[in-house]
Scaffold this active site. Structure first.
Site, short mmCIF file in Angstrom:
data_model
loop_
_atom_site.label_atom_id
_atom_site.label_comp_id
_atom_site.label_asym_id
_atom_site.label_seq_id
_atom_site.Cartn_x
_atom_site.Cartn_y
_atom_site.Cartn_z
N HIS A 158 0.82 -1.22 0.00
CA HIS A 158 0.00 0.00 0.00
C HIS A 158 0.85 1.28 0.00
CE1 HIS A 158 -3.41 -2.59 1.09
NE2 HIS A 158 -2.64 -3.11 2.02
O1 RIB Z 1 -4.26 -0.27 5.31
C1 RIB Z 1 -2.93 -0.26 4.87
C2 RIB Z 1 -2.13 0.75 5.65
O2 RIB Z 1 -2.16 0.43 7.04
C3 RIB Z 1 -0.63 0.74 5.27
O3 RIB Z 1 -0.11 2.02 5.48
C4 RIB Z 1 -0.06 -0.23 6.24
O4 RIB Z 1 1.35 0.00 6.47
C5 RIB Z 1 -0.84 0.11 7.48
O5 RIB Z 1 -0.23 1.26 8.09
#
Ligand code: RIB
Ligand code: CA
Length: 312
Positions: free
Chosen positions: A239
């Site tokens: 992500h």
């Molecule tokens: O939902 C994904 C996010 O939440 C990303 O930033 C992961 O590292 C967690 O922080």
């Protein structure tokens, strides 16, 4: 002229990969990396930021911000995916714990040092950002822009049926940031879930003879195991690297102005991002949302970016 950025992170395996990309990218001047609790508790997040930077030894060392406890205890433990230490159980050594300035002070100082020139890339819960702008509202007019990863526009959450992890960890802070007059761009799960780092792609990453490769080969295999065990998924989401690409390669993304807020009181929906997409919306647009991307080119930019980083 490199773009001045602050990375606010809760490392976190995908945060660590984003740091590999950012710290060696010649188009970025990473003036600070500030820790926030999320994937792991605040103190561990701070330790991990320092350990990652020591492992990578980038050409220019950023200032480090220390995470402080959120106003409310983290409602979830992200270690089911990121391991006991937040980095897949790598237990990276930290040479010495440097004097720790709180993340919110490091962010405030960096904004004041170069007004209207800093982009904040928020890759964790929005605790630090809310504190910065609540304590010093004048700073909202001194930030270039804020790019945030998280939330969902029409897809399901990933930590509850309704909420994405970063927003769920601290919905009050998320609401504060969403309601602030900052120039904001959100990269939601609807987009970041479209990219899965497969085993094939993992095998294309820099090898362990490089600092970047050594870190990635240490922290990624446990993530593959966790995704398989927890979700039956072969491959992992990255992500934070996808969101970072929105800062580095904005032309690969389609951004649409929207009106959004964050649920803070729902028994089942706390942390949900709510968008006013009625035919005649009543809410005013308050952020840009990445609604599409050139997926292939984003994947390619991540892989190439990691190889560039490994050569530096
Ligand atoms: O939902 C994904 C996010 O939440 C990303 O930033 C992961 O590292 C967690 O922080
Ligand atoms: Ca993160």
């Amino acid at each position: 002229m490199p773009k001045k950025v602050i990375l606010d992170v809760d490392p976190g395996i995908d945060d660590a990969m984003a740091l590999c990309l950012a710290l060696f990218n010649p188009e970025l001047d990473v003036v600070a990396v500030t820790a926030v609790g999320g994937n792991c508790p605040p103190d561990q997040a701070t330790r991990n930021v320092q350990a990652i930077i020591e492992q990578l030894d980038p050409p220019r060392w950023p200032r480090i911000g220390a995470a402080s406890p959120p106003d409310h205890a983290l409602p979830v433990d992200g270690r089911y995916l990121h391991g006991s230490d937040g980095l897949g159980g790598a237990n990276l050594q930290v040479a010495e714990l440097r004097s720790r300035h709180p993340s919110e002070k490091v962010i405030s100082d960096a904004i004041r040092a170069t007004p209207n020139a800093v982009t904040i890339i928020a890759l964790g819960p929005l605790t630090n950002l809310a504190r910065v702008f609540l304590r010093d509202p004048e700073l909202t007019s001194m930030v270039g822009e804020v790019i945030m990863v998280g939330g969902t526009v029409s897809g399901p959450g990933n930590i509850t049926p309704a909420a994405e992890f970063n927003m769920y960890c601290d919905p009050e802070s998320a609401r504060t940031v969403f309601r602030s007059p900052l120039t904001k761009t959100l990269v939601p799960l609807d987009l970041t879930n479209q990219i899965v780092l497969s085993y094939d792609l993992f095998n294309k990453l820099p090898d362990e003879s490089t600092r970047v490769g050594k870190l990635l080969h240490t922290i990624l295999p446990p993530a593959f195991r966790a995704y398989r065990q927890r979700f039956g998924q072969e491959g992992i989401h990255v992500h934070d690297s996808v969101a970072l690409m929105a800062a580095i390669h904005p032309t690969l993304f389609t951004i649409e102005g929207m009106a959004a807020d964050v649920e803070t009181a729902g028994e089942l929906t706390s942390g949900a991002t709510v968008f006013d997409r009625r035919r005649v919306p009543a809410w005013r647009h308050n952020l840009g949302v990445a609604i599409a991307m050139d997926r292939e080119k984003v994947v390619d930019a991540i892989i190439q970016g990691l190889h560039q980083a490994a050569k530096r």
